[in-house]
Design a protein around this motif. Sequence first.
Motif, short mmCIF file in Angstrom:
data_model
loop_
_atom_site.label_atom_id
_atom_site.label_comp_id
_atom_site.label_asym_id
_atom_site.label_seq_id
_atom_site.Cartn_x
_atom_site.Cartn_y
_atom_site.Cartn_z
N GLU A 48 43.48 82.20 14.58
CA GLU A 48 42.99 82.15 15.95
C GLU A 48 43.65 81.01 16.72
OE1 GLU A 48 38.72 82.00 15.95
OE2 GLU A 48 38.57 83.65 14.53
N PRO A 49 44.92 81.16 17.06
CA PRO A 49 45.60 80.07 17.78
C PRO A 49 45.14 79.97 19.23
CG PRO A 49 47.04 81.97 17.61
CD PRO A 49 45.80 82.30 16.82
N PRO A 50 45.14 78.74 19.76
CA PRO A 50 44.82 78.59 21.18
C PRO A 50 45.93 79.18 22.06
CG PRO A 50 45.06 76.44 20.10
CD PRO A 50 45.36 77.49 19.09
N ALA A 51 45.62 79.36 23.30
CA ALA A 51 46.56 79.95 24.27
C ALA A 51 47.70 79.00 24.58
CB ALA A 51 45.81 80.28 25.55
N PRO A 52 48.86 79.55 24.97
CA PRO A 52 49.96 78.69 25.43
C PRO A 52 49.48 77.75 26.54
CG PRO A 52 50.73 80.93 25.14
CD PRO A 52 49.23 80.97 24.98
N GLY A 53 49.98 76.52 26.49
CA GLY A 53 49.60 75.51 27.46
C GLY A 53 48.48 74.60 26.97
N THR A 54 47.82 74.97 25.88
CA THR A 54 46.75 74.15 25.32
C THR A 54 47.33 72.89 24.67
OG1 THR A 54 45.45 76.14 24.84
CG2 THR A 54 44.80 74.11 23.70
N ILE A 55 46.70 71.76 24.94
CA ILE A 55 47.09 70.49 24.31
C ILE A 55 46.30 70.33 23.01
CG2 ILE A 55 47.10 67.97 24.54
CD1 ILE A 55 49.09 69.29 26.39
N ILE A 56 47.00 69.94 21.95
CA ILE A 56 46.39 69.79 20.63
C ILE A 56 46.73 68.41 20.08
CG2 ILE A 56 46.46 70.63 18.24
CD1 ILE A 56 47.17 73.35 19.30
N GLN A 57 45.80 67.83 19.35
CA GLN A 57 46.03 66.59 18.60
C GLN A 57 46.29 66.99 17.15
OE1 GLN A 57 46.17 63.56 19.95
NE2 GLN A 57 45.48 64.23 21.95
N LEU A 58 47.37 66.46 16.56
CA LEU A 58 47.73 66.76 15.17
C LEU A 58 47.56 65.52 14.30
CD1 LEU A 58 51.20 68.56 15.40
CD2 LEU A 58 48.96 69.62 15.21
#
Length: 106
Positions: A48-58
Amino acid sequence: MTSTNDLRRYRRLPSPKGKILAWQTANKKTVSFMDNLGLGGMYIRTPEPPAPGTIIQLLLDVPAGEVRARVIVQRSKSKEGMGVKFVAMQQEDRARFAQWLTRLSS
């Protein structure tokens, strides 16, 4: 025809088998497997990946220590994963990540 690899600034390497990372968005925390990685970004397997443009912390654990980064989702495919691009990383984290990539490529 131009492939995605031809458009990348940094080449991608296959991820070590079974390598995972933690990531979070504003409303979701999870752990996923990496598929490939490079200095510019990586592909993360997730159903369930987030939509393009979403900011993620890794958060990624490499032999030299932890690597923390902020990425933006470039491509997203349901039930498969997402391609992400690095947008912010502390200098120390980037050095650890680059050192690990050098070890992986040799």
